[in-house]
Write a protein that holds these residues in place. Structure first.
Motif, PDB file in Angstrom:
ATOM      1  N   SER A  86       2.250   1.941  -3.187  1.00  0.00           N
ATOM      2  CA  SER A  86       1.432   2.503  -4.519  1.00  0.00           C
ATOM      3  C   SER A  86       0.922   3.851  -4.006  1.00  0.00           C
ATOM      4  CB  SER A  86       0.031   1.698  -4.243  1.00  0.00           C
ATOM      5  OG  SER A  86      -1.063   2.148  -4.564  1.00  0.00           O
ATOM      6  N   GLN A 125       0.756  -1.299  -0.021  1.00  0.00           N
ATOM      7  CA  GLN A 125       0.079   0.190  -0.123  1.00  0.00           C
ATOM      8  C   GLN A 125       0.741   1.103   0.127  1.00  0.00           C
ATOM      9  OE1 GLN A 125      -3.182   0.153  -0.508  1.00  0.00           O
ATOM     10  NE2 GLN A 125      -3.335  -1.920  -0.516  1.00  0.00           N
ATOM     11  N   ASP A 149      -0.582  -2.544 -16.430  1.00  0.00           N
ATOM     12  CA  ASP A 149      -1.308  -1.647 -15.705  1.00  0.00           C
ATOM     13  C   ASP A 149      -0.288  -0.912 -14.764  1.00  0.00           C
ATOM     14  OD1 ASP A 149      -0.117  -3.399 -13.864  1.00  0.00           O
ATOM     15  OD2 ASP A 149      -1.645  -4.009 -12.962  1.00  0.00           O
ATOM     16  N   LYS A 194       0.789  -1.099 -11.959  1.00  0.00           N
ATOM     17  CA  LYS A 194       1.847  -1.941 -11.012  1.00  0.00           C
ATOM     18  C   LYS A 194       3.096  -2.279 -11.856  1.00  0.00           C
ATOM     19  CE  LYS A 194      -1.567  -3.493  -8.008  1.00  0.00           C
ATOM     20  NZ  LYS A 194      -2.435  -4.661  -7.497  1.00  0.00           N
ATOM     21  N   GLN A 231     -11.564  -6.393 -15.220  1.00  0.00           N
ATOM     22  CA  GLN A 231     -11.506  -8.046 -14.507  1.00  0.00           C
ATOM     23  C   GLN A 231     -10.822  -8.800 -15.168  1.00  0.00           C
ATOM     24  OE1 GLN A 231     -11.990  -8.550 -11.113  1.00  0.00           O
ATOM     25  NE2 GLN A 231     -11.788  -6.116 -11.021  1.00  0.00           N
ATOM     26  N   HIS A 255       1.136   5.324 -11.673  1.00  0.00           N
ATOM     27  CA  HIS A 255      -0.361   5.792 -12.206  1.00  0.00           C
ATOM     28  C   HIS A 255      -0.299   6.620 -13.313  1.00  0.00           C
ATOM     29  CE1 HIS A 255      -2.666   3.562  -9.130  1.00  0.00           C
ATOM     30  NE2 HIS A 255      -1.952   3.874  -7.966  1.00  0.00           N
ATOM     31  N   GLU A 304      -3.421 -11.692 -10.734  1.00  0.00           N
ATOM     32  CA  GLU A 304      -3.940 -10.285 -10.937  1.00  0.00           C
ATOM     33  C   GLU A 304      -4.939  -9.911 -12.000  1.00  0.00           C
ATOM     34  OE1 GLU A 304      -2.917  -8.443  -8.934  1.00  0.00           O
ATOM     35  OE2 GLU A 304      -3.099  -6.331  -9.618  1.00  0.00           O
ATOM     36  N   ARG A 305      -5.764  -8.963 -11.726  1.00  0.00           N
ATOM     37  CA  ARG A 305      -6.856  -8.631 -12.702  1.00  0.00           C
ATOM     38  C   ARG A 305      -6.761  -7.158 -12.662  1.00  0.00           C
ATOM     39  NH1 ARG A 305      -9.321 -13.276 -14.670  1.00  0.00           N
ATOM     40  NH2 ARG A 305      -8.245 -14.726 -13.508  1.00  0.00           N
ATOM     41  N   PHE A 306      -7.173  -6.521 -14.037  1.00  0.00           N
ATOM     42  CA  PHE A 306      -7.063  -5.290 -14.213  1.00  0.00           C
ATOM     43  C   PHE A 306      -8.320  -4.891 -13.316  1.00  0.00           C
ATOM     44  CE2 PHE A 306      -5.111  -6.046 -18.347  1.00  0.00           C
ATOM     45  CZ  PHE A 306      -4.104  -5.248 -18.091  1.00  0.00           C
ATOM     46  N   GLU A 307      -8.494  -3.622 -12.967  1.00  0.00           N
ATOM     47  CA  GLU A 307      -9.351  -3.069 -11.908  1.00  0.00           C
ATOM     48  C   GLU A 307     -10.828  -2.992 -12.719  1.00  0.00           C
ATOM     49  OE1 GLU A 307      -7.647   0.102 -10.035  1.00  0.00           O
ATOM     50  OE2 GLU A 307      -6.161  -1.086  -8.874  1.00  0.00           O
ATOM     51  N   ASP A 308     -10.548  -2.520 -14.016  1.00  0.00           N
ATOM     52  CA  ASP A 308     -11.819  -2.051 -14.659  1.00  0.00           C
ATOM     53  C   ASP A 308     -12.544  -3.341 -15.468  1.00  0.00           C
ATOM     54  OD1 ASP A 308      -9.646  -2.079 -16.453  1.00  0.00           O
ATOM     55  OD2 ASP A 308      -9.978  -0.147 -17.089  1.00  0.00           O
ATOM     56  N   GLU A 348       0.213   5.265 -16.653  1.00  0.00           N
ATOM     57  CA  GLU A 348      -0.588   4.061 -17.036  1.00  0.00           C
ATOM     58  C   GLU A 348      -1.084   4.204 -18.306  1.00  0.00           C
ATOM     59  OE1 GLU A 348      -3.449   2.787 -14.281  1.00  0.00           O
ATOM     60  OE2 GLU A 348      -3.705   1.036 -15.014  1.00  0.00           O
TER      61      GLU A 348
END
Lengths: 648, 80
Positions: free
Chosen positions: A516, A513, A537, A539, A586, A525, A580-584, A528
């Motif tokens: 990030s 965290q 992404d 990360k 998935q 970010h 791991e998944r993309f936040e938007d 990105e």
């Protein structure tokens, strides 16, 4: 007896290449030697302490050259050193098996006005070819009878102190001012005339001094029938290459593991020893892993240079230059580019430094430019983890897909380097016309002292060159990754506490965290939108930014981002990355297209600050490292974009 | 012998053939060759050419020293 040699003398070793100068230097100085650079340039300067009987002082090993009419940067350095370093005497090493050309250099050295002590080396080789010598007949050419020595076996060296003593007790020779002016001019026609005149004096006298009793062909000639054969020559070369890489990857594994464990243990020890706080974290999470990241490659580099030094010492590398010149010329490089590009498989830093031996400017610059595209040892951990992540298990025709993917990445780097060289052939101007004429020395058994010393000195130079930059960047990256806007960092801490059920989880979540929310996280970010078309992404963005200093940092950064901590098992990291998944959307982040795109990016991206720093030092201009950075990163972006878009 | 026929002679010479080096048109190349042991009137043997019309490999008759000379440079050499 108080003699002139009781004082500290400043002596230089002068002679043509492959004359046994390095062996003599190592014999006279032992391990008391330092490798540095001549002022203002990166041509290697070896200086050692000499203490032989009453002879004491400093001995400088000057780069080998055939003549004092300089045609390359290495040769210019010798002329400058002879002009400016006020040597008390020169030890001039003559090659008995090629005495005519050695005497030309000797005549020029005598014209400089520095006391010269001629040493006749390689007599065993000349006698093996059927020559016999009457060294007294060389007196009119050298002003004195040369000492007979065997530099490889250390024979005859005990005569040197007395001879120097005698030399320095005589009046110093007067310099030939016309010759000094000619040396500094670029008038090849006048220089040719001067050399011809000297040769006219040398040849009749040499006929008296050297008699040919028979013509014997050595085993060297027999070997050459195979090593420079149009088919067998290439097969032998490929076998030697394969052997070197086998040696590197099989032998270096164990010491690399030890270094890895050692730096981890050292970091843990210091973490417990020092009170908790920023200094503790800087040392244990920034400096030690940063330095460890450099030192871990020392075994591979030492083994590579050990092997390359054997090839050089034995004389084989000249045959490779001969064989490879034409194919390399097509790609804007030269046969002399082979050695630097081979070094690039361990690390681009020694590769860039080795390019200084290439005689033509255009080919030297092209070699420097493309060397970082050869997959170096630092890319290996990145390749390993990404291949494990995205390439499925399986095989075709007995070859495993993962192994083929690894081979493919190495070949991709080689093709990229060759094609870039081809483009540079049409872009870079021909600045000089230095002719391609190389000597193929007879094969010799390598002298192990020379081989070990070369491997040691190259490894040391790598650690010092790369270490300085990595240390500075490790500190910077640690600061960027540990600190961030106060509010964001506080919010990150609260989030980590809410997410965690025990202390172990808290530590892991806190690290992730905070990273990030850190400045580095913000940068991730921020970039990105630019990296999303490549399938990455934010990360991965942090991983890319963090590994700008050194590629291998990517794996460690991924470990931190995915809350693994430093003790994480690689398999667990792969599992976390796979989940791991993309936040938007998935969708899985590490799909085949993203993995291939990332691998392609790492093949080409110029993510090595140390290499950029060395390119700057070698070219003495920021233009080249900047062009390299823009071109390689741009190419990496473009090819990664195409890979992702075509595969997804 | 004209320049063209001299060049042709060198390029058509068979492996192992003995030749004599005369001079070159380029002072820089002459100087470099001389410094490396290929003097005017020196006799040499053509050992082989690297594949794909690459450098020539010569052996100086005097001391069996071997020299590799680039294809562009070989075109500037006058031989007999």
């Amino acid at each position: 007896m108080d003699t002139v040699t009781n004082k500290q003398l400043n002596i230089a070793l002068l002679g043509p290449p492959n004359v046994g100068k390095t062996s003599l230097f190592n014999q006279l100085t032992g391990l008391q030697q330092k490798v540095g650079n001549f002022p203002g340039v990166t041509v290697e300067k070896k200086v050692g302490k000499i203490q032989l009987q009453n002879l004491k002082g400093q001995l400088t090993d000057l780069p080998g050259l055939y003549s004092l009419f300089a045609k390359s940067p290495d040769e210019e350095v010798v002329i400058k050193a002879l002009d400016e370093e006020n040597f008390d005497a020169l030890l001039l090493v003559l090659d008995a098996s090629h005495l005519e050309r050695s005497l030309l250099l000797a005549q020029q050295a005598l014209a400089m006005g520095i006391p010269v002590l001629p040493l006749l080396n390689m007599l065993d080789q000349a006698e093996g070819q059927g020559f016999q010598f009457d060294t007294q007949e060389l007196l009119p050419l050298l002003g004195q009878e040369p000492l007979r020595i065997n530099a490889r076996q250390g024979l005859g060296l005990d005569q040197i102190p007395k001879a120097i003593d005698q030399l320095l007790s005589q009046e110093a020779p007067s310099a030939n001012t016309d010759f000094l002016a000619l040396m500094k001019s670029n008038d090849a026609a006048a220089q040719l005339k001067d050399s011809q005149k000297r040769l006219e004096q040398i040849r009749p006298q040499l006929e008296k001094a050297r008699k040919k009793t028979s013509t014997k062909r050595s085993w060297s000639h027999f070997l050459d029938q195979w090593t420079s054969h149009p088919i067998a020559g290439y097969l032998i070369y490929l076998t030697v290459l394969f052997g070197i890489f086998q040696l590197i990857f099989s032998l270096a594994d164990w010491p690399m593991g030890l270094i890895d464990e050692g730096t981890g243990a050292l970091a843990s020890f210091i973490a417990e020893l020092l009170p908790p706080g920023p200094i503790n974290e800087l040392i244990t999470e920034g400096i030690i892993p940063g330095i460890g990241g450099v030192v871990i490659f020392v075994p591979q580099i030492a083994i590579l240079f050990f092997a390359l030094s054997i090839l050089e010492e034995s004389g084989y590398i000249s045959r490779v230059v001969f064989l490879m010149d034409k194919p390399m010329r097509f790609f804007g490089l030269s046969g002399q580019s082979v050695l630097p590009l081979l070094s690039g498989a361990a690390c681009a830093i020694p590769a860039v430094m080795a390019a200084r031996n290439i005689s033509r400017w255009r080919e030297r610059m092209a070699t420097i430019f493309v060397s970082p595209m050869i997959s170096c040892a630092a890319r290996l951990p990145v390749y390993v983890i990404l291949i494990a992540l995205v390439i499925p298990d399986g095989s075709s025709w007995g070859f495993g897909w993962k192994g083929l993917a690894m081979l493919g990445l190495y070949l991709l780097g080689v093709f990229g380097a060759l094609l870039t060289g081809l483009a540079l052939r049409f872009i870079l101007p021909k600045k000089d016309q230095n002719p391609f004429v190389i000597d193929l020395p007879s094969y010799k058994w390598p002298r192990w002292q020379n081989v070990f010393l070369t491997a040691y000195q190259k490894s040391k130079s790598f650690v010092l060159e790369a270490g300085k930059v990595i240390l500075a960047l490790s500190i910077l990256l640690w600061i960027l990754g540990s600190y961030g806007p106060t509010e964001a960092m506080q919010a990150a801490e609260e989030r980590a506490q809410q997410m965690s059920q025990n202390e172990s989880e808290l530590a892991q979540n806190m690290a992730a965290q905070k990273l990030s929310a850190s400045y580095l996280g913000h940068l991730g970010h921020a970039i990105e939108p630019a990296i999303r078309p490549l399938g990455y992404d934010w990360k991965i963005g942090i991983g890319l930014l963090a590994s700008f200093a050194a590629r291998e940092v990517f794996v460690g950064t991924m470990g931190t981002i995915y809350s693994m901590g430093s003790e994480a098992e690689e398999n667990t990291l792969i599992e976390r990355m796979r989940a791991e998944r993309f936040e938007d959307s998935q969708k899985a982040v590490y799909s085949l297209p993203t993995g291939i795109s990332l691998l392609v990016f790492y093949v080409f991206a110029m993510q090595c600050m140390s290499t950029l720093a060395v390119v700057y030092k070698e070219t003495r201009s920021w233009k080249w490292p900047l062009l390299q950075l823009i071109y390689m990163t741009g190419l990496a972006y473009l090819l990664a974009f195409l890979s992702y878009q075509l595969l997804s | 012998m004209s320049k063209n026929s001299s060049t042709r002679r060198l390029w058509e010479a068979k492996k192992g053939e003995h030749l004599t080096f005369l001079h070159t048109d380029s002072p820089l190349l002459s100087l470099k060759l001389m410094e490396m042991g290929l003097f005017p009137a020196a006799k040499f043997r053509l050992l082989k050419r690297a594949p794909l019309a690459g450098p020539l490999l010569l052996e100086l008759a005097d001391n069996l020293q071997q020299l590799a000379i680039g294809p562009a440079e070989a075109k500037k050499i006058w031989i007999q």
